[in-house]
Scaffold this active site. Structure first.
Site, PDB file in Angstrom:
ATOM      1  N   LYS A  42       0.724   5.031   8.456  1.00  9.10           N
ATOM      2  CA  LYS A  42       1.298   5.341   7.135  1.00  9.10           C
ATOM      3  C   LYS A  42       0.208   5.453   6.088  1.00  9.10           C
ATOM      4  O   LYS A  42       0.158   6.417   5.315  1.00  9.10           O
ATOM      5  CB  LYS A  42       2.313   4.259   6.763  1.00  9.10           C
ATOM      6  CG  LYS A  42       2.939   4.410   5.378  1.00  9.10           C
ATOM      7  CD  LYS A  42       2.285   3.500   4.327  1.00  9.10           C
ATOM      8  CE  LYS A  42       2.502   2.029   4.618  1.00  9.10           C
ATOM      9  NZ  LYS A  42       1.938   1.181   3.522  1.00  9.10           N
ATOM     10  N   LYS A  82      -7.358   1.022  -2.572  1.00 11.45           N
ATOM     11  CA  LYS A  82      -6.901   0.597  -1.246  1.00 11.45           C
ATOM     12  C   LYS A  82      -7.055   1.716  -0.227  1.00 11.45           C
ATOM     13  O   LYS A  82      -7.403   1.476   0.938  1.00 11.45           O
ATOM     14  CB  LYS A  82      -5.442   0.131  -1.307  1.00 11.45           C
ATOM     15  CG  LYS A  82      -4.851  -0.298   0.041  1.00 11.45           C
ATOM     16  CD  LYS A  82      -5.632  -1.462   0.675  1.00 11.45           C
ATOM     17  CE  LYS A  82      -5.130  -1.802   2.073  1.00 11.45           C
ATOM     18  NZ  LYS A  82      -3.803  -2.409   2.088  1.00 11.45           N
ATOM     19  N   THR A 107       0.865  -1.180   0.000  1.00 11.11           N
ATOM     20  CA  THR A 107       0.000   0.000   0.000  1.00 11.11           C
ATOM     21  C   THR A 107       0.894   1.220   0.000  1.00 11.11           C
ATOM     22  O   THR A 107       1.642   1.462   0.952  1.00 11.11           O
ATOM     23  CB  THR A 107      -0.915   0.022   1.238  1.00 11.11           C
ATOM     24  OG1 THR A 107      -1.741  -1.140   1.229  1.00 11.11           O
ATOM     25  CG2 THR A 107      -1.801   1.262   1.233  1.00 11.11           C
TER      26      THR A 107
END
Length: 295
Positions: free
Chosen positions: A241, A173, A98
């Site tokens: 993140k 995502k 990701t």
């Protein structure tokens, strides 16, 4: 693609079981990981170890990366010993980390200049999904190339959906992570309310998991919270993140996402308390401090 040699970079929490599924499916698998011991079980099973991403790429038809942060992806591909230094003309590179949609687009553009196809294909489902081979895979890139590698995705993914051009997988995502972030606040606050009301939380979950509130986070993470299990299927550090990337992308689109901003701040407090390596269900710990359960 059944006779292709697959190079797998990143054999950690998610990558190790994914690569293991490829071995079980009969693929020849090359492996590299910054910490070699995390690949030893795969080598014992027949995978071939390489000392650098470039060396692995030079001996692979398809290179899959499943690593940590955008800077790690950039270094893995563009570095001195990176994938792009060794990859063969005509090969396919698939980044399943990701990361930033803009980075996926840049990787795709560079790959095309050296005769390589690139696909961004981040996943959802956590460690459990990786182990069970039931990951949801969100795919961006050239559709004809995606169709060629679909049998590879079938080895470890149950839901495999083509989203569009390069970067579309990463954008999808981020939609997933934004949704999980908001859902987890509800899960944690529901548990805190039930606890304060004196309910048996396991019994309470038997009801609400089967109603309109039912979701993956309730099925998988809520029982862990009830048991005090904050071990990672997906770490707080990685979730922070992802949420940071989503907020950056939203800002670039001039899109306000106040709920996401709130969740990220709560997760930063989880990190600050030393729980960055815990599972993302550790959001409960931050909300618990605010709940005044003893009053």
């Amino acid at each position: 693609m059944n006779k292709s040699i697959i190079g797998f970079i990143g054999t950690g929490l998610m990558g190790n079981p994914m690569a293991n599924h490829l071995l079980n499916a009969g693929y020849a698998v090359n492996v590299y990981n910054r910490t070699k011991c995390k690949a030893e079980s795969l080598v014992e099973k027949g995978a071939i170890w390489f000392d650098t991403p470039a060396a692995l790429a030079a001996q692979s038809d398809v290179v899959i990366t499943m690593i940590g942060f955008p800077k790690d992806v950039e270094e893995c591909y563009f570095g001195t010993d990176g994938v792009f230094q060794g990859i063969r003309t005509g090969a396919i590179a698939i980044d399943m980390t990701t990361t930033k949609p803009s980075l996926a687009i840049r990787l795709s553009q560079h790959a095309s200049t050296i005769g390589v196809d690139f696909i961004d294909a981040p996943v959802s489902g956590g460690e459990v999904g990786a182990i069970n081979g039931t990951l949801s895979i969100m795919i961006g890139g050239d559709k004809t190339v995606v169709d060629r590698v679909m049998p590879i995705f079938e080895a470890f993914g149950k839901n495999r959906v083509y989203q569009g051009a390069a970067g579309a997988g990463q954008h999808t995502k981020l939609c997933n992570q934004i949704t999980i972030a908001g859902t987890l606040i509800g899960v944690c606050e529901g548990l805190l309310y039930g606890r304060k009301a004196g309910l048996d939380l396991t019994t309470m979950l038997q009801s609400i998991t089967k109603g309109a509130a039912g979701c993956w986070s309730l099925d998988v993470l809520a029982p862990k919270i009830v048991k005090g299990d904050f071990s990672p299927g997906f770490t707080v550090d990685n979730f922070v993140k992802d949420l940071g990337i989503a907020l950056e992308e939203a800002e670039a689109m001039r899109l306000s996402l106040p709920g996401l901003a709130l969740v990220k701040q709560l997760y930063l407090s989880v990190q600050a308390s030393g729980n960055g390596s815990s599972g993302n269900q550790a959001l409960y710990l931050a909300l618990e401090k605010l709940a005044n359960l003893d009053q």
